[in-house]
Design a protein around this motif. Structure first.
Motif, short mmCIF file in Angstrom:
data_model
loop_
_atom_site.label_atom_id
_atom_site.label_comp_id
_atom_site.label_asym_id
_atom_site.label_seq_id
_atom_site.Cartn_x
_atom_site.Cartn_y
_atom_site.Cartn_z
N LYS A 82 -3.66 6.71 -7.19
CA LYS A 82 -4.66 5.79 -7.76
C LYS A 82 -6.05 6.11 -7.19
O LYS A 82 -7.03 6.13 -7.93
N GLU A 124 -7.23 9.25 -8.92
CA GLU A 124 -7.68 8.95 -10.27
C GLU A 124 -9.08 8.32 -10.26
O GLU A 124 -9.96 8.68 -11.06
N SER A 174 -12.62 9.83 -11.84
CA SER A 174 -13.51 9.06 -12.73
C SER A 174 -14.92 8.99 -12.15
O SER A 174 -15.91 9.11 -12.89
N VAL A 231 -8.90 13.23 -15.64
CA VAL A 231 -8.56 11.81 -15.50
C VAL A 231 -7.31 11.49 -16.34
O VAL A 231 -6.39 10.82 -15.85
N LEU A 284 -4.22 12.85 -14.63
CA LEU A 284 -3.86 12.07 -13.44
C LEU A 284 -3.25 10.72 -13.83
O LEU A 284 -2.32 10.24 -13.17
N GLN A 285 -3.75 10.14 -14.90
CA GLN A 285 -3.15 8.89 -15.39
C GLN A 285 -1.71 9.13 -15.85
O GLN A 285 -0.82 8.34 -15.56
#
Length: 172
Positions: free
Chosen positions: A65, A68, A72, A105, A108-109
């Protein structure tokens, strides 16, 4: 802080880093798996969820998290740099990087979803794809008459990803 107090603090930090910095053996264990241990501790120590974690899977999710979020943040930084750039070549390079970072991003999500499903093979695949796109952004600046204004941020992101991958690799 006077010099003697500073010296005592540094000595205590050297002798008892776990007790002073993280106060949780699980965080110390997880960060022990990583190459960038100081960055790992800097990531977990201020995070209340990391301090409360009771298993390595939870720390792996928290690490991902943070990764991520950093990706961003890098994308946001790229957009700001692009909007303030005067050089058209630099604007174009940053525009390409932003496209790559949107993909970073997304990958990674997807890795986070796979981690939640305990699909570690997919996690590794998604993270590899994120790395490829991050590297593509870095390559945009190669051979150009300007230096990447985001190189420090992308290096930190790479280190965070390396740490996350190291922790994830120790999951059952």
């Amino acid at each position: 802080m006077n010099p003697i107090s500073s010296l005592v603090f540094v000595l205590l930090l050297t002798v008892f880093p776990t007790q002073i910095l993280c106060q949780t053996p699980l965080v110390e264990q997880a960060c022990g798996y990583t190459i960038y241990k100081v960055l790992c501790l800097e990531t977990f120590v201020p995070d209340p969820a990391a301090k409360a974690a009771t298993d390595l899977l939870t720390l792996a999710k928290i690490s991902l998290k943070h990764l991520e979020t950093k990706a961003s943040d890098v994308d946001t930084e790229i957009i700001k740099q692009k909007n303030s750039a005067k050089d058209e070549g630099l604007k174009q390079a940053l525009s390409s990087c932003s496209d790559y970072y949107l993909t970073v991003v997304e990958k990674l999500q997807a890795a986070g979803v796979s981690l939640a499903d305990s699909n570690y093979v997919s996690v590794k695949d998604w993270m590899s794809e994120a790395t490829v796109n991050r590297q593509r952004c870095d390559q945009v600046f190669q051979g150009k008459p300007f230096k990447s204004p985001i190189s420090e941020s992308t290096t930190t992101l790479s280190q965070l990803q390396n740490n996350a991958e190291a922790i994830i690799s120790h999951l059952p």
